[in-house]
Design a protein around this motif. Structure first.
Motif, PDB file in Angstrom:
ATOM      1  N   ALA A 154       0.836  -1.209   0.000  1.00 37.32           N
ATOM      2  CA  ALA A 154       0.000   0.000   0.000  1.00 37.32           C
ATOM      3  C   ALA A 154       0.864   1.251   0.000  1.00 37.32           C
ATOM      4  O   ALA A 154       0.553   2.241  -0.676  1.00 37.32           O
ATOM      5  CB  ALA A 154      -0.918  -0.011   1.218  1.00 37.32           C
ATOM      6  N   GLY A 155       1.972   1.230   0.749  1.00 39.62           N
ATOM      7  CA  GLY A 155       2.882   2.370   0.751  1.00 39.62           C
ATOM      8  C   GLY A 155       3.488   2.611  -0.608  1.00 39.62           C
ATOM      9  O   GLY A 155       3.617   3.767  -1.054  1.00 39.62           O
ATOM     10  N   TYR A 156       3.865   1.535  -1.292  1.00 35.73           N
ATOM     11  CA  TYR A 156       4.418   1.691  -2.653  1.00 35.73           C
ATOM     12  C   TYR A 156       3.377   2.277  -3.591  1.00 35.73           C
ATOM     13  O   TYR A 156       3.697   3.109  -4.448  1.00 35.73           O
ATOM     14  CB  TYR A 156       4.906   0.340  -3.175  1.00 35.73           C
ATOM     15  N   THR A 157       2.126   1.875  -3.446  1.00 28.47           N
ATOM     16  CA  THR A 157       1.057   2.407  -4.290  1.00 28.47           C
ATOM     17  C   THR A 157       0.909   3.914  -4.110  1.00 28.47           C
ATOM     18  O   THR A 157       0.671   4.651  -5.071  1.00 28.47           O
ATOM     19  CB  THR A 157      -0.276   1.710  -3.956  1.00 28.47           C
ATOM     20  N   LEU A 158       1.070   4.385  -2.877  1.00 22.93           N
ATOM     21  CA  LEU A 158       0.883   5.818  -2.603  1.00 22.93           C
ATOM     22  C   LEU A 158       2.062   6.671  -3.062  1.00 22.93           C
ATOM     23  O   LEU A 158       1.920   7.884  -3.212  1.00 22.93           O
ATOM     24  CB  LEU A 158       0.639   6.038  -1.107  1.00 22.93           C
ATOM     25  N   VAL A 159       3.232   6.084  -3.256  1.00 22.44           N
ATOM     26  CA  VAL A 159       4.400   6.866  -3.699  1.00 22.44           C
ATOM     27  C   VAL A 159       4.653   6.709  -5.194  1.00 22.44           C
ATOM     28  O   VAL A 159       5.419   7.498  -5.765  1.00 22.44           O
ATOM     29  CB  VAL A 159       5.670   6.484  -2.918  1.00 22.44           C
ATOM     30  N   ALA A 160       4.053   5.705  -5.836  1.00 24.27           N
ATOM     31  CA  ALA A 160       4.242   5.508  -7.273  1.00 24.27           C
ATOM     32  C   ALA A 160       3.508   6.619  -8.026  1.00 24.27           C
ATOM     33  O   ALA A 160       2.274   6.706  -7.988  1.00 24.27           O
ATOM     34  CB  ALA A 160       3.729   4.128  -7.688  1.00 24.27           C
ATOM     35  N   ARG A 189      -3.808   8.538  -6.355  1.00 24.84           N
ATOM     36  CA  ARG A 189      -3.082   8.098  -5.159  1.00 24.84           C
ATOM     37  C   ARG A 189      -3.254   9.088  -4.009  1.00 24.84           C
ATOM     38  O   ARG A 189      -3.255   8.682  -2.844  1.00 24.84           O
ATOM     39  CB  ARG A 189      -1.599   7.901  -5.476  1.00 24.84           C
ATOM     40  N   ASN A 190      -3.414  10.373  -4.314  1.00 24.79           N
ATOM     41  CA  ASN A 190      -3.659  11.350  -3.244  1.00 24.79           C
ATOM     42  C   ASN A 190      -5.037  11.143  -2.621  1.00 24.79           C
ATOM     43  O   ASN A 190      -5.205  11.296  -1.403  1.00 24.79           O
ATOM     44  CB  ASN A 190      -3.540  12.771  -3.798  1.00 24.79           C
ATOM     45  N   ALA A 191      -6.019  10.778  -3.443  1.00 27.68           N
ATOM     46  CA  ALA A 191      -7.355  10.488  -2.911  1.00 27.68           C
ATOM     47  C   ALA A 191      -7.310   9.240  -2.032  1.00 27.68           C
ATOM     48  O   ALA A 191      -7.974   9.180  -0.984  1.00 27.68           O
ATOM     49  CB  ALA A 191      -8.348  10.306  -4.054  1.00 27.68           C
ATOM     50  N   LEU A 192      -6.522   8.259  -2.425  1.00 32.05           N
ATOM     51  CA  LEU A 192      -6.364   7.063  -1.596  1.00 32.05           C
ATOM     52  C   LEU A 192      -5.707   7.404  -0.267  1.00 32.05           C
ATOM     53  O   LEU A 192      -6.091   6.875   0.782  1.00 32.05           O
ATOM     54  CB  LEU A 192      -5.523   6.024  -2.341  1.00 32.05           C
ATOM     55  N   ALA A 193      -4.729   8.299  -0.310  1.00 32.67           N
ATOM     56  CA  ALA A 193      -4.062   8.704   0.931  1.00 32.67           C
ATOM     57  C   ALA A 193      -5.045   9.388   1.880  1.00 32.67           C
ATOM     58  O   ALA A 193      -5.016   9.150   3.096  1.00 32.67           O
ATOM     59  CB  ALA A 193      -2.886   9.636   0.613  1.00 32.67           C
ATOM     60  N   ILE A 194      -5.933  10.221   1.329  1.00 37.28           N
ATOM     61  CA  ILE A 194      -6.946  10.880   2.158  1.00 37.28           C
ATOM     62  C   ILE A 194      -7.904   9.843   2.743  1.00 37.28           C
ATOM     63  O   ILE A 194      -8.306   9.928   3.914  1.00 37.28           O
ATOM     64  CB  ILE A 194      -7.711  11.931   1.331  1.00 37.28           C
ATOM     65  N   PHE A 195      -8.272   8.849   1.930  1.00 40.54           N
ATOM     66  CA  PHE A 195      -9.167   7.787   2.405  1.00 40.54           C
ATOM     67  C   PHE A 195      -8.539   7.037   3.583  1.00 40.54           C
ATOM     68  O   PHE A 195      -9.201   6.792   4.600  1.00 40.54           O
ATOM     69  CB  PHE A 195      -9.465   6.827   1.257  1.00 40.54           C
ATOM     70  N   PHE A 196      -7.259   6.691   3.465  1.00 39.99           N
ATOM     71  CA  PHE A 196      -6.582   6.004   4.560  1.00 39.99           C
ATOM     72  C   PHE A 196      -6.472   6.904   5.789  1.00 39.99           C
ATOM     73  O   PHE A 196      -6.566   6.432   6.921  1.00 39.99           O
ATOM     74  CB  PHE A 196      -5.187   5.553   4.113  1.00 39.99           C
ATOM     75  N   PHE A 197      -6.255   8.202   5.552  1.00 40.65           N
ATOM     76  CA  PHE A 197      -6.136   9.128   6.677  1.00 40.65           C
ATOM     77  C   PHE A 197      -7.459   9.240   7.431  1.00 40.65           C
ATOM     78  O   PHE A 197      -7.469   9.334   8.670  1.00 40.65           O
ATOM     79  CB  PHE A 197      -5.698  10.502   6.173  1.00 40.65           C
ATOM     80  N   ASN A 256      -2.475  -0.584   9.993  1.00 36.85           N
ATOM     81  CA  ASN A 256      -2.623   0.652  10.751  1.00 36.85           C
ATOM     82  C   ASN A 256      -2.235   1.832   9.867  1.00 36.85           C
ATOM     83  O   ASN A 256      -1.137   1.851   9.312  1.00 36.85           O
ATOM     84  CB  ASN A 256      -1.714   0.583  11.985  1.00 36.85           C
ATOM     85  N   PRO A 257      -3.108   2.838   9.692  1.00 32.88           N
ATOM     86  CA  PRO A 257      -2.757   3.973   8.832  1.00 32.88           C
ATOM     87  C   PRO A 257      -1.480   4.686   9.271  1.00 32.88           C
ATOM     88  O   PRO A 257      -0.735   5.196   8.430  1.00 32.88           O
ATOM     89  CB  PRO A 257      -3.980   4.893   8.956  1.00 32.88           C
ATOM     90  N   PHE A 258      -1.215   4.714  10.590  1.00 29.57           N
ATOM     91  CA  PHE A 258       0.033   5.332  11.052  1.00 29.57           C
ATOM     92  C   PHE A 258       1.236   4.601  10.469  1.00 29.57           C
ATOM     93  O   PHE A 258       2.186   5.221   9.981  1.00 29.57           O
ATOM     94  CB  PHE A 258       0.089   5.317  12.581  1.00 29.57           C
ATOM     95  N   ASN A 259       1.213   3.263  10.498  1.00 31.99           N
ATOM     96  CA  ASN A 259       2.307   2.490   9.922  1.00 31.99           C
ATOM     97  C   ASN A 259       2.400   2.701   8.417  1.00 31.99           C
ATOM     98  O   ASN A 259       3.499   2.727   7.845  1.00 31.99           O
ATOM     99  CB  ASN A 259       2.123   1.007  10.232  1.00 31.99           C
ATOM    100  N   LEU A 260       1.250   2.829   7.773  1.00 32.11           N
ATOM    101  CA  LEU A 260       1.239   3.058   6.328  1.00 32.11           C
ATOM    102  C   LEU A 260       1.940   4.364   5.973  1.00 32.11           C
ATOM    103  O   LEU A 260       2.784   4.397   5.067  1.00 32.11           O
ATOM    104  CB  LEU A 260      -0.202   3.068   5.821  1.00 32.11           C
ATOM    105  N   PHE A 261       1.597   5.439   6.672  1.00 35.33           N
ATOM    106  CA  PHE A 261       2.219   6.723   6.363  1.00 35.33           C
ATOM    107  C   PHE A 261       3.687   6.745   6.791  1.00 35.33           C
ATOM    108  O   PHE A 261       4.491   7.483   6.215  1.00 35.33           O
ATOM    109  CB  PHE A 261       1.440   7.853   7.033  1.00 35.33           C
ATOM    110  N   LEU A 262       4.039   5.965   7.784  1.00 38.32           N
ATOM    111  CA  LEU A 262       5.442   5.830   8.158  1.00 38.32           C
ATOM    112  C   LEU A 262       6.236   5.231   6.999  1.00 38.32           C
ATOM    113  O   LEU A 262       7.315   5.720   6.647  1.00 38.32           O
ATOM    114  CB  LEU A 262       5.553   4.945   9.401  1.00 38.32           C
ATOM    115  N   VAL A 263       5.689   4.177   6.398  1.00 39.37           N
ATOM    116  CA  VAL A 263       6.348   3.545   5.250  1.00 39.37           C
ATOM    117  C   VAL A 263       6.340   4.473   4.044  1.00 39.37           C
ATOM    118  O   VAL A 263       7.354   4.599   3.328  1.00 39.37           O
ATOM    119  CB  VAL A 263       5.643   2.211   4.913  1.00 39.37           C
ATOM    120  N   LYS A 264       5.238   5.127   3.818  1.00 33.19           N
ATOM    121  CA  LYS A 264       5.125   6.041   2.663  1.00 33.19           C
ATOM    122  C   LYS A 264       6.155   7.157   2.757  1.00 33.19           C
ATOM    123  O   LYS A 264       6.845   7.475   1.767  1.00 33.19           O
ATOM    124  CB  LYS A 264       3.716   6.613   2.618  1.00 33.19           C
ATOM    125  N   ASN A 265       6.277   7.789   3.904  1.00 30.73           N
ATOM    126  CA  ASN A 265       7.228   8.884   4.053  1.00 30.73           C
ATOM    127  C   ASN A 265       8.670   8.403   3.934  1.00 30.73           C
ATOM    128  O   ASN A 265       9.539   9.135   3.462  1.00 30.73           O
ATOM    129  CB  ASN A 265       7.018   9.572   5.404  1.00 30.73           C
TER     130      ASN A 265
END
Length: 290
Positions: free
Chosen positions: A92-98, A104-112, A148-157
């Motif tokens: 999921a993190g790779y999907t948000l940075v690709a 992908r920004n809409a997906l990030a908002i959905f996860f947030f 966990n969305p926190f872990n997702l954004f940790l990986v994304k960043n």
């Protein structure tokens, strides 16, 4: 002695004192777990017990105790659940940075949004039971599997720190998304993946809520839930017997509590040193947002 060396000595002394302060409570729990129940009732908790006793561990391990089965269930749930959760979070993190992924920004908002708002207990239970997650091993894994969305954004960043030129060079050579994700991103993301592995592992190991809500079979009880039931039953039997002193002659209540604490935190303490070198780096870099 110059100021820099003096500061280093003071800093080492302060860290040593703080480390001892953090270690002493754990040492006390370990000692009390081997203390006779009557000595605890008379003298309280002590680093130097009046009498050593193995009654608490005998109660937990001997006879027809299901402790070993619960240990096995907890280990399976923790290993399988952590591997699946880390894999899903990484993809999921790779999907948000690709950058070629649409919306992908809409997906990030959905996860947030899922990190801010919770649906509640009743929809969670209805969804779990409708998926057949009742009285089986997957009932202990899948409800906690959603990352966990926190872990997702940790990986994304963390992934955002990887240079785009490296990815563009791989694409020029004909690499597809699967190759880029698992041959380039995955090795470079080991620090942050080790960090979320620790987070997910602790969450699965300490999880008893899924067992309360979704499991009625004793052979599927995880360790945390089994020990919780055991402590509750000991307290209930003591109340039925009348005085605490009469109950303590046969049931080591306080020492059992300490023994269960040692049994539950032991695997985590042994697991952490293998991830320690990645933990701080992954947490610091992954928490920095561009």
């Amino acid at each position: 002695m110059n100021a820099a060396k003096l500061f280093d000595h003071i800093n080492k002394l302060a860290i040593t004192v703080i480390s001892l302060m953090c270690t002493l409570p754990l040492l006390l729990v370990f000692i009390v777990s081997f203390t006779d129940e009557r000595a605890i009732q008379v003298h309280g908790y002590s680093f130097f017990p009046e009498k050593i006793s193995l009654d608490a561990y005998k109660l937990l391990f001997t006879g027809n105790s299901p402790l070993f089965q619960s240990y096995f269930i907890s280990i399976v749930v923790t290993v399988v659940g952590t591997l699946l959760a880390v894999s899903i979070t990484f993809m999921a993190g790779y999907t948000l940075v690709a950058k070629h992924v649409k919306y992908r920004n809409a997906l990030a908002i959905f996860f947030f949004i899922t990190m801010v708002f919770n649906t509640g207990l009743v929809p969670w239970y209805m969804m779990s039971t409708s998926l057949g997650l009742k009285n089986n091993i997957w009932a202990l894994i899948i409800p906690t599997l959603v990352f966990n969305p926190f872990n997702l954004f940790l990986v994304k960043n963390f992934m955002k720190q990887i240079p785009d030129s490296l990815i563009e060079a791989a694409k020029v050579d004909g690499a597809n998304d699967f190759y880029i994700a698992f041959r380039i991103y995955f090795p470079l993301c080991m620090p942050v993946l080790a960090t979320i592995t620790l987070f997910y592992g602790i969450a699965y190991w300490n999880n008893w809520f899924n067992a309360i809500m979704l499991v009625d079979r004793p052979d599927l009880y995880p360790l945390q839930y089994l020990l919780f039931k055991l402590n509750s039953e000991i307290s209930m039997i003591q109340q039925m017997q009348g005085t605490a002193a009469a109950a303590s002659a046969t049931l080591p209540n306080e020492s059992v509590k300490m023994a269960t604490a040692i049994l539950t935190i032991g695997p985590i303490i042994l697991f952490y040193p293998f991830l320690q070198r990645y933990f701080v780096k992954g947490l610091l870099i992954g928490s920095v947002k561009e």
